[in-house]
Design a protein around this motif. Structure first.
Motif, mmCIF file in Angstrom:
data_model
loop_
_atom_site.group_PDB
_atom_site.id
_atom_site.type_symbol
_atom_site.label_atom_id
_atom_site.label_comp_id
_atom_site.label_asym_id
_atom_site.label_seq_id
_atom_site.Cartn_x
_atom_site.Cartn_y
_atom_site.Cartn_z
ATOM 1 N N VAL A 1 0.863 -1.182 0.000
ATOM 2 C CA VAL A 1 0.000 0.000 0.000
ATOM 3 C C VAL A 1 0.905 1.239 0.000
ATOM 4 C CG1 VAL A 1 -1.686 1.249 1.375
ATOM 5 C CG2 VAL A 1 -1.802 -1.234 1.256
ATOM 6 N N HIS A 2 0.868 2.010 -1.077
ATOM 7 C CA HIS A 2 1.744 3.187 -1.202
ATOM 8 C C HIS A 2 0.924 4.473 -1.043
ATOM 9 C CE1 HIS A 2 5.380 1.030 -2.775
ATOM 10 N NE2 HIS A 2 4.439 0.109 -2.986
ATOM 11 N N ARG A 3 1.468 5.390 -0.241
ATOM 12 C CA ARG A 3 0.706 6.575 0.161
ATOM 13 C C ARG A 3 1.351 7.855 -0.347
ATOM 14 N NH1 ARG A 3 2.069 5.914 4.887
ATOM 15 N NH2 ARG A 3 3.550 7.601 5.111
ATOM 16 N N ARG A 4 0.497 8.705 -0.955
ATOM 17 C CA ARG A 4 0.938 10.080 -1.243
ATOM 18 C C ARG A 4 0.187 10.968 -0.249
ATOM 19 N NH1 ARG A 4 0.267 11.641 -7.386
ATOM 20 N NH2 ARG A 4 -1.837 11.954 -6.610
ATOM 21 N N ASN A 5 0.910 11.717 0.562
ATOM 22 C CA ASN A 5 0.238 12.490 1.624
ATOM 23 C C ASN A 5 -0.826 13.415 1.057
ATOM 24 O OD1 ASN A 5 1.696 11.178 3.530
ATOM 25 N ND2 ASN A 5 3.263 12.779 3.747
ATOM 26 N N LYS A 6 -0.569 13.969 -0.130
ATOM 27 C CA LYS A 6 -1.541 14.927 -0.680
ATOM 28 C C LYS A 6 -2.894 14.261 -0.977
ATOM 29 C CE LYS A 6 0.243 14.686 -5.416
ATOM 30 N NZ LYS A 6 0.834 15.452 -6.513
ATOM 31 N N ASP A 7 -2.874 12.952 -1.264
ATOM 32 C CA ASP A 7 -4.156 12.264 -1.533
ATOM 33 C C ASP A 7 -4.980 12.103 -0.257
ATOM 34 O OD1 ASP A 7 -3.413 11.881 -4.207
ATOM 35 O OD2 ASP A 7 -2.355 10.014 -3.690
ATOM 36 N N ILE A 8 -4.283 11.949 0.856
ATOM 37 C CA ILE A 8 -4.989 11.668 2.111
ATOM 38 C C ILE A 8 -5.756 12.902 2.581
ATOM 39 C CG2 ILE A 8 -4.713 10.776 4.481
ATOM 40 C CD1 ILE A 8 -3.808 8.921 2.005
ATOM 41 N N ASN B 1 -10.106 15.910 -0.714
ATOM 42 C CA ASN B 1 -11.489 15.467 -0.651
ATOM 43 C C ASN B 1 -11.803 14.661 -1.921
ATOM 44 O OD1 ASN B 1 -14.143 15.145 -0.102
ATOM 45 N ND2 ASN B 1 -14.737 17.251 -0.603
ATOM 46 N N SER B 2 -11.596 13.330 -1.854
ATOM 47 C CA SER B 2 -11.866 12.498 -3.025
ATOM 48 C C SER B 2 -12.643 11.268 -2.585
ATOM 49 C CB SER B 2 -10.545 12.055 -3.675
ATOM 50 O OG SER B 2 -10.002 10.969 -2.944
ATOM 51 N N ASP B 3 -13.085 10.469 -3.555
ATOM 52 C CA ASP B 3 -13.885 9.276 -3.225
ATOM 53 C C ASP B 3 -13.025 8.038 -2.960
ATOM 54 O OD1 ASP B 3 -16.107 10.873 -3.687
ATOM 55 O OD2 ASP B 3 -16.171 10.354 -5.822
ATOM 56 N N VAL B 4 -11.721 8.153 -3.143
ATOM 57 C CA VAL B 4 -10.837 7.002 -2.895
ATOM 58 C C VAL B 4 -10.792 6.759 -1.374
ATOM 59 C CG1 VAL B 4 -8.491 6.097 -3.132
ATOM 60 C CG2 VAL B 4 -9.440 7.597 -4.914
ATOM 61 N N PRO B 5 -11.011 5.494 -0.919
ATOM 62 C CA PRO B 5 -10.993 5.239 0.528
ATOM 63 C C PRO B 5 -9.644 5.595 1.139
ATOM 64 C CG PRO B 5 -11.670 3.283 -0.706
ATOM 65 C CD PRO B 5 -11.243 4.293 -1.714
ATOM 66 N N LYS B 6 -9.695 6.167 2.356
ATOM 67 C CA LYS B 6 -8.451 6.615 3.000
ATOM 68 C C LYS B 6 -7.932 5.562 4.000
ATOM 69 C CE LYS B 6 -8.832 10.867 1.230
ATOM 70 N NZ LYS B 6 -9.696 10.621 0.072
ATOM 71 N N GLY B 7 -8.831 4.672 4.466
ATOM 72 C CA GLY B 7 -8.483 3.704 5.520
ATOM 73 C C GLY B 7 -7.193 2.941 5.291
ATOM 74 N N PRO B 8 -6.973 2.362 4.096
ATOM 75 C CA PRO B 8 -5.766 1.549 3.900
ATOM 76 C C PRO B 8 -4.472 2.347 4.033
ATOM 77 C CG PRO B 8 -7.364 1.157 2.137
ATOM 78 C CD PRO B 8 -7.867 2.324 2.935
#
Ligand code: FAD
Length: 360
Positions: A91-98, A101-108
């Protein structure tokens, strides 16, 4: 006390509810559904799922996913016919995505996730293993379910337990009361109609909404499951890939488009999905880019989301019949299926107890 139960819906929620209920011989069960395993239809979310376990709940609401993980892990270890296999998951994270405000789930992508103690080998990846442009990553061994095998396997388990299944379309939940194969009126109706609950008479839950997910099934294989929190192509797109067990091919995704009901795959979206995958995992196509992908099919399914979260609760229909709702599982219907079905059984047992007490 014996119960005559009609389970409305044959997706993973209805079939798993029926399976757990069928272990109690006091229950006589009929599953009734417009769509059954084997069908591919926009009104039927279950066949479109990857499906893997990548927890999405918050810590407070993690019980359903925790309970399901234990059972899926057991099936994977002990029941190969269920079509589930272990696979590493990154699971790779870009801080700006977290923060976006988008529909992609943030939990993972939580940096201190509740599920780090659920997986045996959860670890943060060292920076040199984090994808370029990402701020962090974790890795753990999870499972991927080949839904084309798993849903029919669930049906087989039901048949062995004496459950009957039949096609049927109801326009109002009250009609389900007359659909038991026994000819008796149902004392319990399990409403597992997913997104169907939005327009089903007697329910009409306007909190329900779809989150469209476009995917591509390919013959190529990825060496581990992958989920990247976002892309530069639009707020509601992410990158994910997973191999289905037993020759199920790999699923490449995807999109999370809340409020979009369209189930026609879009060719330009498909090209974006494939281009992103071959960029981060060139080996999948032998270094040949999109041309190296062998496409089985393009598809778009609707995740059955609900404002306020899944609805798993009882509602009295009349003096004789109670409805137990089990719908609105969004993008985690498989990974929460056993936990939610267990809650359904607990509710059914409480209703039974109440009736027995009333009779005394
Ligand atoms: P459904 O599968 O939609 O089943 C509903 C049933 O109710 C059907 O049988 C339908 O015919 C019946 N029905 C509805 N209305 C009526 C009516 N009026 N009369 C009779 N029958 C009716 N989940 C995961 O856990 N992991 C994943 O990796 C994952 N990936 C996904 C990827 C995509 C692209 C999509 C679309 C979903 C994904 N999901 C994933 C989510 C998962 O697929 C859903 O949460 C789950 O399938 C919902 O199952 P369900 O049984 O509640 O609903």
């Amino acid at each position: 006390m014996n119960e005559t139960i009609v389970v409305l819906g044959a997706g993973v929620s209805g079939l798993t509810s029926a399976l757990l209920l069928s272990r109690d011989k006091r229950n006589t069960i009929t599953v009734v559904a417009k769509h059954m395993p084997g069908d591919l239809d926009g009104e039927y979310a279950s066949p479109f799922a990857g499906a893997n376990v990548m927890p999405m709940a918050t810590s407070d609401e993690s019980q359903w996913e925790r309970e399901t993980w234990a059972e899926l892990k057991r099936l994977c270890q002990e029941v190969p016919a269920s079509g589930i296999h272990f696979q590493k998951c990154q699971v790779h994270r870009r801080n700006k995505d977290i923060s976006m405000n988008s529909d992609v789930p943030k939990g993972p992508f939580d940096t201190n996730p509740w599920f780090k103690d659920m997986f045996d080998d959860f670890r943060e990846l060292p920076q040199d293993k984090v994808l370029p442009g990402c701020d962090g990553a974790s890795e753990f061994t999870s499972v991927c379910i080949n839904t084309a095998i798993y849903l029919p396997w669930l049906v087989g388990q039901l048949l062995e337990n004496g459950v009957q299944l039949k096609r049927g379309v109801v326009s109002d939940i009250r009609e389900a009361k007359r659909l038991s194969h026994t000819g008796r009126p149902a004392t319990l109706i399990i409403n597992a109609t997913g997104l169907g609950s939005y327009k089903l008479g007697g329910v009409k839950d306007t909190n329900m909404y779809p989150a469209r997910g476009q995917v591509i099934v390919v013959r190529n294989e990825v060496d581990s499951m992958l989920f990247v929190s976002g892309t530069e192509d639009g707020a509601n797109e992410a990158v994910y890939a997973m191999n289905r067990a037993a020759g199920g091919g790999a699923i490449l995704g995807g999109t999370f488009e809340a409020g979009t009901w369209d189930t026609q795959p879009d060719p330009t979206t498909a090209l974006r999905i494939m281009s992103r995958i071959v960029k981060v995992r060139p080996d999948i196509a032998g270094g040949e880019g999109v041309a190296g992908l062998s496409v089985v099919r393009h598809a778009a399914g609707l995740r059955p989301y609900r404002h306020g979260g899944a609805r798993v609760e009882a509602e009295k229909m009349d003096d004789m019949t109670t409805v137990v709702h089990n719908y609105g599982h969004g993008g985690w219907g498989y990974q929460g299926s056993y936990g939610c079905a267990k809650s359904v059984v607990e509710i059914v047992d409480k209703v039974r107890e109440g009736r027995t007490r009333a009779k005394l």
